[in-house]
Scaffold this active site. Structure first.
Site, PDB file in Angstrom:
ATOM      1  N   LYS A  88      17.043   2.620   6.647  1.00  0.00           N
ATOM      2  CA  LYS A  88      15.855   2.038   6.021  1.00  0.00           C
ATOM      3  C   LYS A  88      16.285   1.324   4.738  1.00  0.00           C
ATOM      4  O   LYS A  88      17.207   1.791   4.050  1.00  0.00           O
ATOM      5  CB  LYS A  88      14.883   3.178   5.709  1.00  0.00           C
ATOM      6  CG  LYS A  88      13.475   2.761   5.296  1.00  0.00           C
ATOM      7  CD  LYS A  88      12.605   4.018   5.159  1.00  0.00           C
ATOM      8  CE  LYS A  88      11.180   3.714   4.718  1.00  0.00           C
ATOM      9  NZ  LYS A  88      10.335   4.939   4.661  1.00  0.00           N
ATOM     10  N   SER A 110       5.965   4.634   7.005  1.00  0.00           N
ATOM     11  CA  SER A 110       6.539   3.429   6.480  1.00  0.00           C
ATOM     12  C   SER A 110       7.909   3.076   7.047  1.00  0.00           C
ATOM     13  O   SER A 110       8.383   1.963   6.872  1.00  0.00           O
ATOM     14  CB  SER A 110       6.682   3.572   4.957  1.00  0.00           C
ATOM     15  OG  SER A 110       7.633   4.586   4.653  1.00  0.00           O
ATOM     16  N   SER A 114       6.168   9.389   6.850  1.00  0.00           N
ATOM     17  CA  SER A 114       6.780   8.090   7.136  1.00  0.00           C
ATOM     18  C   SER A 114       7.937   8.104   8.122  1.00  0.00           C
ATOM     19  O   SER A 114       8.400   7.055   8.556  1.00  0.00           O
ATOM     20  CB  SER A 114       7.265   7.433   5.840  1.00  0.00           C
ATOM     21  OG  SER A 114       6.167   6.937   5.120  1.00  0.00           O
TER      22      SER A 114
END
Lengths: 488, 484, 102
Positions: free
Chosen positions: B75, B150, B174
């Protein structure tokens, strides 16, 4: 201006840089005056993803200072974020302590002119990080250097217990002496190791009523002189303002001032205390600290006798003047060296004179402390005893001290080698005295019977004996013998 | 599609090479990335160089790390010295970190090959990856749907076969929620299990990095690589407090006398098909001999409220540093230094980030602290005690991950509160700091994946993974792949 | 729609958070934040008088590091991301006043 009866009320906020090797939350070395932005890393630059880890030494130095300030040390303490935006504060929050500082409720004893001491209460002391520096060297631009950002900073807040500019100065100096004794800060004003912020107002009695003037806070003072002068200036200014307008303290009329050293006056920065909203909350990147008895005991073991205590003791126990006691306790090395020497049986006044008149000067020239000269406490005690016992003269003692400071060595051997030993053997000296008396009948006559010339004649005879002894006779004994033989 | 472990074993055994694996993934990326939009940056050249180095080591019999040559992704809120670290935000669009995050060091030490950095909701704030300031990511199962968030990019990359496994971060769900939306395994470890050093903070007391993988075995393998103490993170738990395990070692051994807690009252809030999937999963466990205990979690309902105070309060402070002074976006023509702050931030932060900064600032501001922030911390304690009590009665807790399956892009963007409410099942886990995992457990009528959430007590990831693996062995949901 | 957080409040908070919001944003945030805060006030249903606040779930205290230097960044590394620099410094439009916090 009519004479007003008034009392000066001052509280002080002090920031002290701790003398750790590294910053409070990262491994960057502390450095003063190095190239800008070379002692920085992701942590103290506040870069994304970086995290703080508390410097153990910084916390221990803080606790040690708290103990020296007679504070209660919290069993549980934590770190909070204080939010405000400023370009020298990279994260735009400062890691500080809010509701649970590591120490509270202490006092500091300060020396007064009178020789007495006074206790000033400490409200709290807490540990936080310093910000970087904005310089204004680029015209319409500011240049930011973050080398200082993250320097461990001890904030000490006193109660408003000081009642004159002199007391404020005395506290500032006393605190400097304490942090230097403890070794927790170099306390170098030039390097900004200590910064002071006095809060000043007056309680004026007029027609039996007490009026309180609005509080002024003077920011960021970094010399003792500026602290004292700004307080004295504020006292005059507040008196005049009260006389003129009758203004008194209300909610929110505390004003912030700066000190203009060129004009020697305070300059208004903010009329009203801005509506600061620091939004303190516990820093989730740091965990709380439990200070247990074992750890606290270990830190307590590092405490030393405080300078003010030593100063008072030297005056009281050793019979030194306040001035001498103050000079000897200005730094811990001198005080302990002096004290140790006296405890070896040397006369305090003699050791004091040797140290203050010769030792400190030599040490200063060499840029070391007196204990770092090549003289041991044992040898200094020996030298003091030699001087007191009449084995060497006072001036010879100074010469021997200088020699020892330079090359080390035993004072008796040096005295011997340099022919500085005084003859105290009464028989040997008596022979010299008899010879001189025999050779100087006129002077003997004058000394005995001529009140006008007696004193001068005595001095002459004394000189003759000393000359004959090549300066090695103990003048005390010579004088005794002369008096005895001439019946004066 | 090979799993992380299979690919690792094949490379180690010389059945294929790391260079071949990297090239294969880039071939898929060339083909599918334009639709999926999982990546914010790709580093093919660097990856191929690394791969060649690993291949050479393997060829000469040199010792290599546990993920030698395997292409993985992270990420884009994990700092890397290669490529930018953007957090999906315009404010960091050109930010190049001068250091690697702890997990990046761990992946490097394991000889994994990082091929790219994944899209995300800006600063990890969101549940759909629609809040990315830089890119739109779609759900590999249906390009008109969100991948969840997310960690939407990290999840989509795994689901679409654009990397072997990836790392995401989970502050309120997330990792788990997008894993559920895209049919992969997503593990949020215990708070403190993995160093946050180099993870760009959103809610510091809640953030935790975790793996996104094709199956439970891969999650265990990945956890083996990244877990462990790091002295640069004060909140990383020392191994004497919480010993590390070899998470693969006992993975295949079923948990005996397993007791599972469920909260029927909570499940009712989910879509019917989601409820059905959870029931079916429970039935699988029952068939394996597990006992199901129905419990109550009286404070669970308050988790969203507490979370949106605590997370945003921390975020408002964590994001104060993005001010255009030392790095990041600065407004073009500031008239004074205040402009540098206010304009830079207004220009470069997206609406959701601003909203959360506003909310958090409000909750901490003078006069509101006690009513919101302090109150939320107290409720957090009550929520944690719900979990403590649950784990006194059972080995784990099973819940839905999300009340719904993946929703349409744009469907919820106008109503932030509705978006927040969808975090109901995941958020409490972060507040309590315990580990949770989302595993594939079914599909809805539109063939969109449904996840099952399993939660266990702090630092019991070994148990959590074993329990998850029991279900995986009995089902084939995890082997279903989207038809891109 | 409630206006629990009116536009003046929004502007106050935006100032604290250094966000220069447009009038449109202010109006929008007033509505949205009011909704959210109204929802959050659900917390008041719970009696928390005897509950300790929980800032952290960690079983750890006293994380301290030894005072040992580590390498710093070079000046160029430190300034590599700077939006504006002047020699070894970060550069900003002239900053007024004193750091009022430290």
């Amino acid at each position: 201006m009519a004479d007003l009866d008034y009392k000066v009320i001052v509280g002080l906020e002090i920031h002290v840089h701790l003398a750790t090797k590294t910053k409070i939350f990262c491994g960057c070395e502390l450095a003063y005056g190095d190239t800008a932005n070379t002692h920085v890393c992701p942590v103290c630059l506040g870069m994304p993803g970086s995290l703080p880890v508390m410097n153990k030494t910084a916390l221990e130095y803080s606790i040690l200072t708290g103990l020296a300030l007679n504070c209660e040390i919290a069993k549980f303490t934590k770190w909070d974020r204080k939010s405000y935006y400023y370009p020298d504060l990279p994260k735009n929050y400062q890691i500080s302590q809010y509701d649970l500082p590591f120490s509270e409720h202490g006092y500091i004893e300060i020396p007064l002119e009178s020789g007495e001491t006074k206790k000033i209460r400490i409200l709290r002391a807490h540990l936080e990080e310093d910000a970087g520096k904005n310089t204004h060297t680029l015209g319409n631009f500011s240049a930011i250097d973050l080398n200082r950002a993250g320097t461990p900073l001890l904030e000490i807040v006193t109660e408003p217990d000081m009642n004159s500019a002199e007391e404020v100065g005395a506290l500032a100096r006393e605190l400097q002496r304490i942090v230097r004794y403890l070794g927790v800060s170099e306390g170098d004003m030039q390097k900004g190791h200590m910064r002071f912020e006095p809060n000043i107002n007056l309680h004026i009695t007029k027609n039996g009523e007490v009026f309180k003037t609005p509080i002024s806070e003077v920011k960021n003072l970094n010399s003792f002189r500026a602290v004292e002068r700004s307080v004295a200036y504020e006292v005059r200014r507040q008196l005049a303002a009260f006389e003129e307008t009758g203004v008194t303290m209300q909610m929110g009329n505390k004003a912030t001032y700066g000190w203009d050293d060129d004009k020697q006056m305070t300059v208004l920065q903010r009329e009203k205390e801005e509506a600061h909203d620091y939004r303190y909350f516990p820093d989730p990147d740091l965990v709380p600290v439990d200070i247990d008895d074992a750890w606290l005991g270990e830190i307590k073991g590092r405490l030393c006798e405080l300078p003010i205590q030593m100063q008072v003791r030297f005056a009281k126990e050793y019979g030194l003047s306040d001035y001498d006691a103050g000079v000897l306790t200005a730094d811990r090395a001198t005080a302990e060296f002096f004290d140790g020497t006296v405890k070896l049986g040397a006369d305090a006044k003699r050791v004091c004179n040797l140290l203050t008149q010769t030792g400190l000067k030599l040490a200063n020239e060499k840029g070391v402390s007196v204990d770092q000269l090549r003289i041991s406490m044992e040898n200094l005690a020996k030298l003091a005893k030699m001087a007191d016992g009449g084995d060497v003269s006072a001036s010879a003692a100074t010469t021997i001290f200088e020699e020892m400071a330079e090359n080390g060595g035993d004072p008796a051997q040096i005295a011997e080698a340099k022919n500085l030993v005084q003859k105290s053997d009464a028989g040997e000296i008596e022979a010299l005295v008899d010879a001189v008396l025999a050779e100087n009948a006129k002077a003997v006559e004058d000394a005995k019977n001529n009140p006008k010339k007696g004193k001068k004649a005595m001095g002459f005879l004394m000189g003759q004996v000393m000359q004959k002894s090549k300066g090695q006779a103990n003048p005390k004994i010579v004088s005794q013998l002369l008096n005895q033989k001439l019946n004066v | 599609m090979e799993t992380l472990k299979e690919l690792r074993d094949d490379i180690a055994a010389g059945k294929t090479t790391s260079v071949a694996a990297v090239e294969a993934f880039f071939a898929r990326i060339d083909q599918f990335e334009p639709t999926v939009g999982a990546y914010l940056s790709l580093c093919k050249e660097r990856a191929l160089e690394q791969a060649a180095t690993v291949d050479a080591k393997i060829a000469t019999g040199e010792a290599v790390g546990e993920l030698a040559g395997v292409p993985v992704a992270v990420k884009d809120n994990m700092c890397t010295t290669f490529d930018a670290t953007t957090c999906g935000s315009k404010i960091l669009e050109n930010f190049h970190a001068p250091y690697n995050a702890h997990v990046i060091e761990k992946l490097n030490a394991a000889d994994a090959v990082i091929i790219g950095k994944c899209n995300m909701d800006e600063f990890a704030m969101g549940s759909s990856t629609e809040n990315s300031g830089l890119k739109q990511t779609t759900n590999p199962w249906d390009a008109s749907c969100v991948p969840g968030g997310s960690s939407g990019g990290s999840v989509a990359a795994v689901a679409a076969g654009l990397c072997a496994a990836s790392l995401g971060s989970d502050t309120g769900g997330s990792i788990r929620q997008p894993a559920s939306f895209c049919g992969v395994v997503g593990l949020k470890p215990t708070y403190g299990r993995i160093s946050r050093y180099g993870l760009v903070a959103y809610g510091s007391s809640l953030d935790q990095i975790g793996p996104l993988t094709h199956n439970v075995t891969d999650a265990a393998l990945m956890l083996n690589i990244i877990a462990g103490h790091d002295e640069r993170d004060s909140t990383s738990v020392p191994e004497d407090v919480a010993p590390l395990k070899d998470y693969l070692a006992e993975l295949e051994i079923p948990f005996e006398e397993l007791k599972i807690a469920t909260v029927p009252q909570l499940n009712e809030g989910a879509d019917a098909l989601v409820q059905k999937a959870v029931s079916e999963a429970l039935a699988v466990y029952k068939s394996l001999g597990a006992e199901i205990v129905e419990i109550e979690m009286p404070h669970f309902d308050y988790a969203i409220s507490a979370y949106y105070v605590i997370a945003t309060a921390e975020a408002s402070s964590n994001l104060a540093r993005y001010d255009g002074v030392h790095y990041g976006h600065r407004t073009a023509d500031p008239k004074d230094y205040i402009d540098v702050y206010s304009k830079s931030r207004d220009e470069a932060f997206g609406a959701e980030v601003k909203r959360r900064i506003m909310l958090g600032t409000y909750a901490l501001s003078s006069g509101y602290y006690d009513a919101y922030y302090l109150k939320a911390l107290k409720v957090r304690n009550l929520i944690r005690s719900d979990f403590t009590k649950a784990f006194e009665q059972a080995d784990c807790l099973m819940l839905p991950v999300s009340p719904t399956t993946a929703f349409k892009i744009g469907e919820k963007t106008d109503d932030p509160l509705q978006m927040y409410l969808a975090d109901v099942y995941t958020i409490a886990v972060n507040l309590a700091g315990v580990p949770g995992i989302s595993i594939p457990a079914g599909f809805d009528e539109n063939n969109l994946p449904i996840g099952l959430q399993i939660i266990s007590e702090a630092f019991s990831e070994d148990k959590l993974l074993r329990i998850a693996r029991m279900h995986e062995k009995e089902t084939n949901w995890h082997t279903q792949k989207p038809n891109l | 729609m409630t206006t629990k957080i009116d536009e003046a409040q929004v502007r106050r908070v935006a100032l604290l958070g250094r966000l220069e919001l447009s009038d449109e944003e202010v109006a929008q945030f007033s509505g949205q934040l009011s909704d959210i805060v109204t929802y959050i006030e659900k917390l008041n249903e719970l009696d928390t008088d005897n509950v300790e606040p929980l800032a952290h779930c960690l079983p750890v205290h006293n994380v301290l590091r030894e005072d040992v230097p580590k390498p710093s960044l070079t000046n160029d590394q430190a300034l590599a991301n700077a939006p504006a620099r002047e020699n070894e410094y970060f550069k900003m439009p002239k900053v007024l006043g004193d750091n009022s916090g430290a």
